[in-house]
Design a protein around this motif. Structure first.
Motif, PDB file in Angstrom:
ATOM      1  N   ARG A 135      48.839  65.097  44.389  1.00  0.00           N
ATOM      2  CA  ARG A 135      49.024  64.096  45.434  1.00  0.00           C
ATOM      3  C   ARG A 135      50.359  63.378  45.267  1.00  0.00           C
ATOM      4  NH1 ARG A 135      43.789  60.510  46.382  1.00  0.00           N
ATOM      5  NH2 ARG A 135      45.314  59.792  47.887  1.00  0.00           N
ATOM      6  N   VAL A 136      50.867  62.871  46.387  1.00  0.00           N
ATOM      7  CA  VAL A 136      51.996  61.937  46.319  1.00  0.00           C
ATOM      8  C   VAL A 136      51.415  60.602  45.866  1.00  0.00           C
ATOM      9  CG1 VAL A 136      53.804  60.760  47.601  1.00  0.00           C
ATOM     10  CG2 VAL A 136      53.199  63.126  48.194  1.00  0.00           C
ATOM     11  N   ASN A 137      51.772  60.140  44.693  1.00  0.00           N
ATOM     12  CA  ASN A 137      51.286  58.845  44.216  1.00  0.00           C
ATOM     13  C   ASN A 137      52.424  57.827  44.232  1.00  0.00           C
ATOM     14  OD1 ASN A 137      48.520  59.586  43.601  1.00  0.00           O
ATOM     15  ND2 ASN A 137      49.394  60.882  41.995  1.00  0.00           N
ATOM     16  N   ASP A 138      52.075  56.585  44.016  1.00  0.00           N
ATOM     17  CA  ASP A 138      53.088  55.530  44.052  1.00  0.00           C
ATOM     18  C   ASP A 138      53.809  55.472  42.709  1.00  0.00           C
ATOM     19  OD1 ASP A 138      54.643  53.448  44.787  1.00  0.00           O
ATOM     20  OD2 ASP A 138      53.074  51.915  44.624  1.00  0.00           O
ATOM     21  N   VAL A 139      54.622  56.484  42.485  1.00  0.00           N
ATOM     22  CA  VAL A 139      55.402  56.607  41.249  1.00  0.00           C
ATOM     23  C   VAL A 139      56.845  56.915  41.663  1.00  0.00           C
ATOM     24  CG1 VAL A 139      53.419  57.486  39.931  1.00  0.00           C
ATOM     25  CG2 VAL A 139      54.970  59.102  41.063  1.00  0.00           C
ATOM     26  N   PRO A 140      57.796  56.786  40.738  1.00  0.00           N
ATOM     27  CA  PRO A 140      59.164  57.187  41.110  1.00  0.00           C
ATOM     28  C   PRO A 140      59.196  58.665  41.514  1.00  0.00           C
ATOM     29  CG  PRO A 140      59.167  55.899  39.083  1.00  0.00           C
ATOM     30  CD  PRO A 140      57.720  56.201  39.389  1.00  0.00           C
ATOM     31  N   HIS A 141      59.935  58.943  42.581  1.00  0.00           N
ATOM     32  CA  HIS A 141      59.967  60.295  43.126  1.00  0.00           C
ATOM     33  C   HIS A 141      61.303  60.979  42.854  1.00  0.00           C
ATOM     34  CE1 HIS A 141      56.240  59.553  45.184  1.00  0.00           C
ATOM     35  NE2 HIS A 141      56.745  58.513  45.804  1.00  0.00           N
ATOM     36  N   GLY A 142      61.236  62.231  42.466  1.00  0.00           N
ATOM     37  CA  GLY A 142      62.435  63.038  42.345  1.00  0.00           C
ATOM     38  C   GLY A 142      62.964  63.434  43.721  1.00  0.00           C
ATOM     39  N   THR A 143      64.095  64.116  43.701  1.00  0.00           N
ATOM     40  CA  THR A 143      64.740  64.606  44.922  1.00  0.00           C
ATOM     41  C   THR A 143      64.525  66.110  45.021  1.00  0.00           C
ATOM     42  OG1 THR A 143      66.442  62.906  44.824  1.00  0.00           O
ATOM     43  CG2 THR A 143      67.006  64.926  46.027  1.00  0.00           C
ATOM     44  N   VAL A 144      64.252  66.588  46.229  1.00  0.00           N
ATOM     45  CA  VAL A 144      64.116  68.033  46.443  1.00  0.00           C
ATOM     46  C   VAL A 144      65.222  68.482  47.387  1.00  0.00           C
ATOM     47  CG1 VAL A 144      62.658  69.891  47.310  1.00  0.00           C
ATOM     48  CG2 VAL A 144      61.641  67.974  46.058  1.00  0.00           C
ATOM     49  N   SER A 145      66.058  69.407  46.916  1.00  0.00           N
ATOM     50  CA  SER A 145      67.195  69.875  47.714  1.00  0.00           C
ATOM     51  C   SER A 145      67.073  71.366  47.987  1.00  0.00           C
ATOM     52  CB  SER A 145      68.510  69.622  46.967  1.00  0.00           C
ATOM     53  OG  SER A 145      68.675  68.246  46.736  1.00  0.00           O
ATOM     54  N   ARG A 146      67.400  71.734  49.210  1.00  0.00           N
ATOM     55  CA  ARG A 146      67.570  73.141  49.558  1.00  0.00           C
ATOM     56  C   ARG A 146      69.068  73.382  49.648  1.00  0.00           C
ATOM     57  NH1 ARG A 146      62.361  70.959  50.545  1.00  0.00           N
ATOM     58  NH2 ARG A 146      60.906  72.657  50.881  1.00  0.00           N
ATOM     59  N   GLU A 169      69.982  60.700  39.962  1.00  0.00           N
ATOM     60  CA  GLU A 169      71.121  60.226  40.754  1.00  0.00           C
ATOM     61  C   GLU A 169      71.705  58.920  40.190  1.00  0.00           C
ATOM     62  OE1 GLU A 169      68.448  61.474  42.369  1.00  0.00           O
ATOM     63  OE2 GLU A 169      69.310  63.101  43.563  1.00  0.00           O
ATOM     64  N   GLU A 170      70.857  58.140  39.524  1.00  0.00           N
ATOM     65  CA  GLU A 170      71.319  56.841  39.033  1.00  0.00           C
ATOM     66  C   GLU A 170      72.120  56.983  37.743  1.00  0.00           C
ATOM     67  OE1 GLU A 170      68.366  56.913  40.695  1.00  0.00           O
ATOM     68  OE2 GLU A 170      69.239  55.633  42.225  1.00  0.00           O
ATOM     69  N   ARG A 196      52.741  72.684  44.937  1.00  0.00           N
ATOM     70  CA  ARG A 196      52.813  71.228  44.766  1.00  0.00           C
ATOM     71  C   ARG A 196      53.704  70.856  43.575  1.00  0.00           C
ATOM     72  NH1 ARG A 196      51.620  68.796  49.251  1.00  0.00           N
ATOM     73  NH2 ARG A 196      50.855  66.908  48.276  1.00  0.00           N
TER      74      ARG A 196
ATOM     75  N   VAL B 144      70.352  70.355  52.141  1.00  0.00           N
ATOM     76  CA  VAL B 144      69.440  69.358  52.713  1.00  0.00           C
ATOM     77  C   VAL B 144      68.553  68.821  51.606  1.00  0.00           C
ATOM     78  CG1 VAL B 144      67.601  68.931  54.367  1.00  0.00           C
ATOM     79  CG2 VAL B 144      69.472  70.483  54.964  1.00  0.00           C
ATOM     80  N   SER B 145      68.626  67.512  51.393  1.00  0.00           N
ATOM     81  CA  SER B 145      67.863  66.884  50.313  1.00  0.00           C
ATOM     82  C   SER B 145      66.880  65.866  50.875  1.00  0.00           C
ATOM     83  CB  SER B 145      68.798  66.156  49.337  1.00  0.00           C
ATOM     84  OG  SER B 145      69.701  67.076  48.756  1.00  0.00           O
ATOM     85  N   ARG B 146      65.695  65.867  50.302  1.00  0.00           N
ATOM     86  CA  ARG B 146      64.726  64.799  50.563  1.00  0.00           C
ATOM     87  C   ARG B 146      64.724  63.913  49.325  1.00  0.00           C
ATOM     88  NH1 ARG B 146      64.303  69.446  53.912  1.00  0.00           N
ATOM     89  NH2 ARG B 146      62.945  68.950  55.675  1.00  0.00           N
ATOM     90  N   LEU B 147      65.043  62.646  49.525  1.00  0.00           N
ATOM     91  CA  LEU B 147      65.100  61.744  48.386  1.00  0.00           C
ATOM     92  C   LEU B 147      64.626  60.367  48.800  1.00  0.00           C
ATOM     93  CD1 LEU B 147      68.816  60.814  47.685  1.00  0.00           C
ATOM     94  CD2 LEU B 147      68.077  61.929  49.760  1.00  0.00           C
ATOM     95  N   TRP B 148      64.509  59.484  47.839  1.00  0.00           N
ATOM     96  CA  TRP B 148      63.929  58.167  48.067  1.00  0.00           C
ATOM     97  C   TRP B 148      64.976  57.099  47.772  1.00  0.00           C
ATOM     98  CZ3 TRP B 148      58.516  57.351  49.163  1.00  0.00           C
ATOM     99  CH2 TRP B 148      57.807  58.543  49.330  1.00  0.00           C
ATOM    100  N   ARG B 157      60.108  51.577  48.335  1.00  0.00           N
ATOM    101  CA  ARG B 157      60.875  52.816  48.214  1.00  0.00           C
ATOM    102  C   ARG B 157      60.550  53.644  49.440  1.00  0.00           C
ATOM    103  NH1 ARG B 157      59.677  53.474  42.007  1.00  0.00           N
ATOM    104  NH2 ARG B 157      57.563  53.575  42.827  1.00  0.00           N
ATOM    105  N   SER B 231      53.840  60.559  51.724  1.00  0.00           N
ATOM    106  CA  SER B 231      53.716  59.243  51.099  1.00  0.00           C
ATOM    107  C   SER B 231      52.378  59.157  50.385  1.00  0.00           C
ATOM    108  CB  SER B 231      53.798  58.140  52.153  1.00  0.00           C
ATOM    109  OG  SER B 231      52.551  57.994  52.809  1.00  0.00           O
ATOM    110  N   SER B 232      52.181  58.072  49.655  1.00  0.00           N
ATOM    111  CA  SER B 232      50.936  57.932  48.900  1.00  0.00           C
ATOM    112  C   SER B 232      49.743  57.685  49.814  1.00  0.00           C
ATOM    113  CB  SER B 232      51.069  56.822  47.855  1.00  0.00           C
ATOM    114  OG  SER B 232      51.514  55.626  48.446  1.00  0.00           O
TER     115      SER B 232
END
Lengths: 391, 391
Positions: A135-146, A169-170, A196, B144-148, B157, B231-232
């Motif tokens: 599941r998508v939980n309320d945690v820090p999320h990584g980035t997914v790039s194509r 990224e930071e 997933r 194309v990136s999906r990020l937060w 976020r 999202s969560s």
């Protein structure tokens, strides 16, 4: 003109009726029983099938096979067909279809679908237990790039999916890299959608169970540049019959991927910080690549491995296999990990492979799970393997 | 047990039959006529609907409305329903459904689907003309990136889609940024999927018609973090009734997006190198944001704009509107661009807005296209607007 207009009014009445009914499907009840619904007032038979139903043994011309269960749905007075599972479902990501007068369709009320090679299924998640990793939980999320890399070995630009962990990224730090391969007919989308992988990595990292790492998901079929619809071949219909997955060319060209990632991401660019894993055909690819390039990867994860092509293809990958495997194990990989479901169709071949490793004295870790050659197992395998890496 | 087994055999025979038939749908002929097929031997009526058929005027309780055409399909001896368009289709991205005994479904043989808010449609592309911009061609591809990003103004976020042009990862240069907003009920996926933004930008840049630029696609609904399923909140079913799109909060918080992009990408971080555009509600957002923050964007693209909420919401966005607009135009934006379809439901309100600009003497560029409030138009608007930027 009159006929057209009448048809229009009928259609509008129908749509208004469907909207008025506000059909919800699937509806997950508080106790995790699930109700499925389909508005189809004129259909004579509507059924539900999917891995949310108990599997059944079916006698086919190939012998006794395990197939998804099928149940009849019941129509109410408003033309809505309904089925509720008699018992709560266990935590899992489930996929299902309706059979409307025999024709297999997705659930029109559920926008959440996943393509598995050439078939699109409706999906839902029952949370809890291991499924909370999906599941998508309320945690820090990584980035997914194509993105696209250049493969000199194949003379192509090819598409990749890359996960970078939250914080990449930071910060300015360097990260280990985990290369994750799909199975026959799959592509660079498979681990993100059915697997997933984004959610599993986000959650394992947030829980402190896996190291922050880059995950690279490739396309293992060298006759295409990208997933269906993502290459200049257009909106093609995928097939499982893909010669470019079994001819050794993907394995031979794999250093192109590693070079691209090491020059475009802040990686820890050495063997100790590289892992490789794959499912089914990707498990075979993992065996082959880790053996062919014994200085690239310190971790190899082999999930429900596919078997080598027969007759042997003409590729360096299949030359001097025993000698190369000896070299690979002389170099003492940090982890050679094999997992398979107890009813997997490749169980016996995998047992033979493990026995060969035993006879040679090559150490490996073995995990056996319930069930067969399914994504349910590969999500479990990924969830178990990723925490072992780079510790 | 016997019954189950029989059911299993029947099901298997059915599946084997469907596989044997190798139904292809849609089949695009060389002359761009298209054949649609659905295997449904037991259905009594199968129809096709979609924007690949001529639209029809339908009398509804709201007045005369334009709706997608509907045609009957014809069943052959093997249970396959078929329809072939009488004429070649014009170049375009088309979407369609089948109506099987009245129930609307996607094409089970076509894995290419796109979600538009709460509905998933099957899609295909007829190449040629402007539609070649919507195809993946053999040109350099952006990432194309999906990020937060973190939005202090919203305390959340939130998820973004970011396109970086081919070469961004290789070079060290800085790039202008184009912020691209969706409409009511949409999200940060809309421009990538229905809008074909990746393909349009890849192709325009490869042809030398648009400058290489970063494109940032936001989620304009501040009551959610991300698109449905991302999202969560889980695999929710989206609705068009989203209060967080119309309360001014998205517009007020927009500098958080700009700050994030300027600190995480190699941008040219000044007004001259920033553009903003949006469709429908995103067109309203574009008006509001560019007016509220007149030093942020030098280019504003307003596609089929939505109208302000009524009664006026309590937000600084809707205070001193005239004064803020005067300030915006005093600063002489490089381009204030308005586009709308001739039969768009917002045509009259947009005309009124243009008349107001005329009366004030505020310069703008106006483009009128055929058709209504549709993605067909917004792809055309994007294809026309992007080449004007940063020249």
């Amino acid at each position: 003109m009159t006929i057209l207009l009448l048809a229009g009014i009928t259609a509008f009445a129908r749509q208004a009726s469907e909207e008025r009914l506000q059909v919800v499907s699937p509806e997950i009840h508080n106790d995790n029983r699930v109700t499925f619904r389909l508005w189809a007032p004129q259909a004579t038979c509507v059924q539900l099938t999917g891995d949310c139903l108990p599997a059944r043994q079916v006698q086919t011309s190939y012998g006794l096979e395990e197939q998804a269960g099928v149940v009849d749905m019941v129509k109410n007075a408003e033309g809505v067909w309904e089925y509720t599972t008699p018992r709560p479902l266990e935590p899992e990501l489930y996929s299902y279809y309706f059979l409307i007068d025999g024709a297999r369709i997705t659930d029109p009320r559920n926008v959440h679908t996943i393509r598995d090679v050439a078939v699109v299924a409706s999906v839902f998640i029952i949370g809890g237990g291991r499924a909370d990793l999906y599941r998508v939980n309320d945690v820090p999320h990584g980035t997914v790039s194509r993105l696209w890399y250049d493969s000199p070995a194949l003379g192509m630009r090819r598409r990749l999916t890359v996960y970078t962990p939250a914080g990449y990224e930071e910060g300015g730090g360097r990260y280990p890299v985990f290369y994750l391969l799909h199975g026959t007919g799959g592509d660079e989308e498979a681990w993100i959608t059915l697997g997933r992988a984004t959610q599993i990595m986000d959650n394992l990292i947030a829980q402190g169970k896996a190291e922050p790492m880059i995950v690279v998901m490739t396309n293992g079929n060298t006759v295409v540049e990208a997933a269906p619809g993502e290459s200049s071949a257009g909106f093609i219909i995928p097939t499982s019959d893909q010669p470019g997955m079994r001819d050794g060319s993907f394995e031979m060209s794999f250093p192109d991927v590693v070079n691209f990632i090491d020059t475009h991401y802040r990686t820890l660019a050495d063997k100790r910080h590289r892992a490789l894993a794959g499912l089914s055909m990707g498990g075979l690819h993992t065996k082959n690549i880790s053996r062919e390039y014994p200085d690239l990867f310190d971790y190899a994860g082999i999930f429900s491995p596919g078997i080598p092509p027969s007759p042997k293809v003409d590729s360096p990958i299949y030359e001097q296999v025993e000698e190369k495997l000896a070299i690979q194990f002389e170099k003492r990989p940090a982890c050679y990990w094999i997992a398979i479901g107890k009813t997997d169709k490749r169980y016996r071949e995998n047992k033979d492979y493990c026995q060969m490793l035993d006879e040679k004295g090559y150490p490996y870790t073995y995990m056996e799970t319930e069930g067969g050659h399914t994504w349910r197992n590969w999500r479990i395998h990924l969830s178990a393997f990723a925490p072992l890496l780079f510790k």
